[in-house]
Motif scaffolding. Structure first.
Motif, PDB file in Angstrom:
ATOM      1  N   ARG A 137      -8.442  -1.711   4.325  1.00 18.93           N
ATOM      2  CA  ARG A 137      -7.984  -3.092   4.254  1.00 18.93           C
ATOM      3  C   ARG A 137      -7.762  -3.670   5.653  1.00 18.93           C
TER       4      ARG A 137
ATOM      5  N   THR B 202     -14.539  -1.439  -2.999  1.00 16.51           N
ATOM      6  CA  THR B 202     -13.862  -0.134  -3.038  1.00 16.51           C
ATOM      7  C   THR B 202     -13.710   0.338  -4.491  1.00 16.51           C
ATOM      8  N   ASN B 203     -13.309  -0.593  -5.361  1.00 13.60           N
ATOM      9  CA  ASN B 203     -13.083  -0.229  -6.771  1.00 13.60           C
ATOM     10  C   ASN B 203     -14.385   0.171  -7.464  1.00 13.60           C
TER      11      ASN B 203
ATOM     12  N   GLU C 280     -11.763  -5.150  -1.817  1.00 18.41           N
ATOM     13  CA  GLU C 280     -11.109  -4.484  -2.946  1.00 18.41           C
ATOM     14  C   GLU C 280     -12.091  -4.256  -4.092  1.00 18.41           C
TER      15      GLU C 280
ATOM     16  N   GLY D 218      -4.816  -3.050  -5.704  1.00 17.19           N
ATOM     17  CA  GLY D 218      -6.108  -3.687  -5.486  1.00 17.19           C
ATOM     18  C   GLY D 218      -6.277  -4.920  -6.336  1.00 17.19           C
TER      19      GLY D 218
ATOM     20  N   THR E 145       0.832  -1.211   0.000  1.00 11.96           N
ATOM     21  CA  THR E 145       0.000   0.000   0.000  1.00 11.96           C
ATOM     22  C   THR E 145       0.860   1.253   0.000  1.00 11.96           C
TER      23      THR E 145
ATOM     24  N   SER F 116      -5.331 -12.893  -2.648  1.00  6.44           N
ATOM     25  CA  SER F 116      -5.914 -12.989  -1.309  1.00  6.44           C
ATOM     26  C   SER F 116      -6.235 -14.413  -0.880  1.00  6.44           C
TER      27      SER F 116
END
Length: 482
Positions: A329, A395-396, A392, A445, A312, A452
């Motif tokens: 996050r 958020t995107n 992610e 992201g 990040t 992940s």
């Protein structure tokens, strides 16, 4: 003393009635009585020849004079009408008009309590000494009977109290699931309650010995119990042993000590109790497993946080930008950990994972989102990885995707597949938002989305930047019990 002997009241006693009948027969008398005295009254414990006599005041009692005589000699009054002590007695001048009296004292534990006496309505000139001797003997039998009956009452009361105490003790042990046992060392026989027999799988209503108890335990634990018992027998110390049952399905704790030895110090009686501690053992094992799992998870989580933080800050060197990107996050990871900790790391449902990003009311109040799928339970690693992916993606889509416009919609659909292996197939698809173009270089992201689920072996994440909207296809294997 009469009160303590409980002699004043009660139903007629056949034993005393026989003695008064014999006394009357020996003297050829009309009446025979067994009066007992307290401080104020006399009470007739047995009456022969008269049925209407009740207790009377001491002043009217012939018996009071009998027990006042020194020694154990009987009191004889040949003619009460000419005896100054009795000439005005209401039993002499009135019914039943007693003119002759002979009484022998009744003595219990050294105290004179009353007399056995014979009475007649005709005076006499003399009394046969042999008759008086028999009256004294009969009074002695009365004394012995009174003592024996009192001892029997005390024994019965004590036995009843012991039975009640034994029942209370037995019920307490049963309620507490405690197996009690007594080992007679010289004979080798063990006496125990039903709980102990059930605990060790021993036969009902049969004599058992120490070897049977040892055989009920796991072979690897028998020697330890032998050593502990040997130490207790030789040194007198208490022993406390935890051992598995023979089939290793339960844990049993046994405690005991020597309670009796002979004059030479040899052990005679060993007593103790046993309890089933399987639940405690299981709880302790679960706690250890949970702590190990927690340590493992904390290490993994810290490593994940460090990795996310490093990546990040590379993408967002500005402190403010870093805080904004990293805090979301970090919160996702934290929320997942809270959910997992609340369930002892047993897993989290799909709806909970989605709700952590969409809000808890995403099903009742859908906000431009369509969610379809079975609410299955996800293992810890699956839930944590999927939570980061959804964070992610969410958020995107708020910044650049479907939810950046007024009409955009996100579809999340999943199903359980069985080919080639059991797994979860989830699809995220955005539509109705701004036109999407594939980036020339993946940002953090996108890389987090694809990485992940690294902890979930054989999982796959396919991220597509279609012009109509971003699409993510996720597959991860599931355990059979999910």
């Amino acid at each position: 003393m009469l009160e303590s002997l409980e002699l004043l009241y009660g139903e007629p006693d056949a034993d005393f009635d026989r003695l008064t009948r014999i006394a009357a027969r020996v003297f050829g008398a009309k009446f025979a009585l067994l009066p007992l005295l307290d401080a104020e009254r006399q009470w007739f414990r047995s009456c022969f020849g008269v049925n209407d006599l009740q207790g009377s005041e001491v002043e009217a009692s012939f018996c009071a004079y009998t027990i006042a005589e020194p020694g154990s000699e009987p009191l004889v009054v040949l003619d009460t009408a000419v005896d100054p002590r009795f000439e005005n007695n209401r039993f002499v001048v009135g019914s039943p008009k007693v003119r002759f009296y002979a009484g022998a004292p009744v003595v219990v534990r050294g105290q004179r309590l009353g007399s056995l006496c014979v009475l007649d309505t005709q005076p006499r000139s003399e009394v046969d000494p042999d008759q008086l001797a028999q009256l004294v003997d009969l009074a002695g039998v009365v004394s012995s009977l009174l003592s024996l009956k009192d001892e029997a009452r005390v024994r019965a009361r004590t036995a009843a109290a012991l039975i009640r105490e034994e029942w209370r003790h037995a019920l307490t042990l049963e309620a507490g699931k405690v197996g009690s046992w007594v080992w007679d060392v010289p004979s080798g026989e063990i006496t125990c309650n039903d709980t102990f027999r059930r605990m060790y799988g021993l036969p009902d209503n049969e004599a058992i010995d120490a070897q049977q108890v040892l055989d009920a335990l796991h072979a690897n634990d028998q020697e330890r119990l032998r050593e502990e018992i040997k130490g207790s027998l030789e040194e007198g110390a208490d022993f406390n042993v935890e051992a598995r049952s023979a089939d290793a399905t339960r844990w049993l704790a046994m405690r005991g000590r020597v309670y009796q030895r002979d004059a030479d110090g040899r052990p005679l009686v060993l007593m103790g109790a046993s309890t089933d501690i399987s639940e405690n053992k299981l709880s302790a094992d679960n706690t250890r497993l949970l702590l190990r799992e927690l340590n493992h998870r904390v290490k993994n989580t810290l490593a994940m946080i460090q990795s996310v933080a490093r990546q990040t800050i590379r993408q967002n060197p500005d402190p403010q930008s870093f805080i904004e990107a990293f805090s979301g996050r970090l919160k996702t990871i934290s929320d997942a950990h809270v959910l997992l900790a609340n369930r002892d790391w047993s897993g989290v449902t799909m709806y909970e994972v989605i709700g952590s990003q969409f809000g808890p009311h995403f099903l009742e109040e859908p906000d431009r989102a369509k969610v379809e799928g079975e609410n299955i339970m996800l293992p810890a690693d699956h839930a944590l990885g999927l939570g980061l992916i959804l964070h992610e993606l969410t958020t995107n889509t708020h910044r650049y995707g479907a939810w950046a416009s007024e009409n955009g919609v996100v579809d999340i659909v999943w199903e359980i597949t069985d080919t080639p292996v059991r797994g979860l197939s989830l699809n995220w698809r955005e539509r109705g938002g701004p036109k999407v173009s594939k980036p020339t270089e993946y940002g953090l992201g996108a890389r987090l989305i694809e990485r992940s689920l690294a902890k979930v072996l054989d999982s796959k994440v396919d991220l597509k930047f279609n012009p109509a909207g971003v699409e993510a296809s996720i597959w991860m294997p599931l355990p059979e019990e999910v």
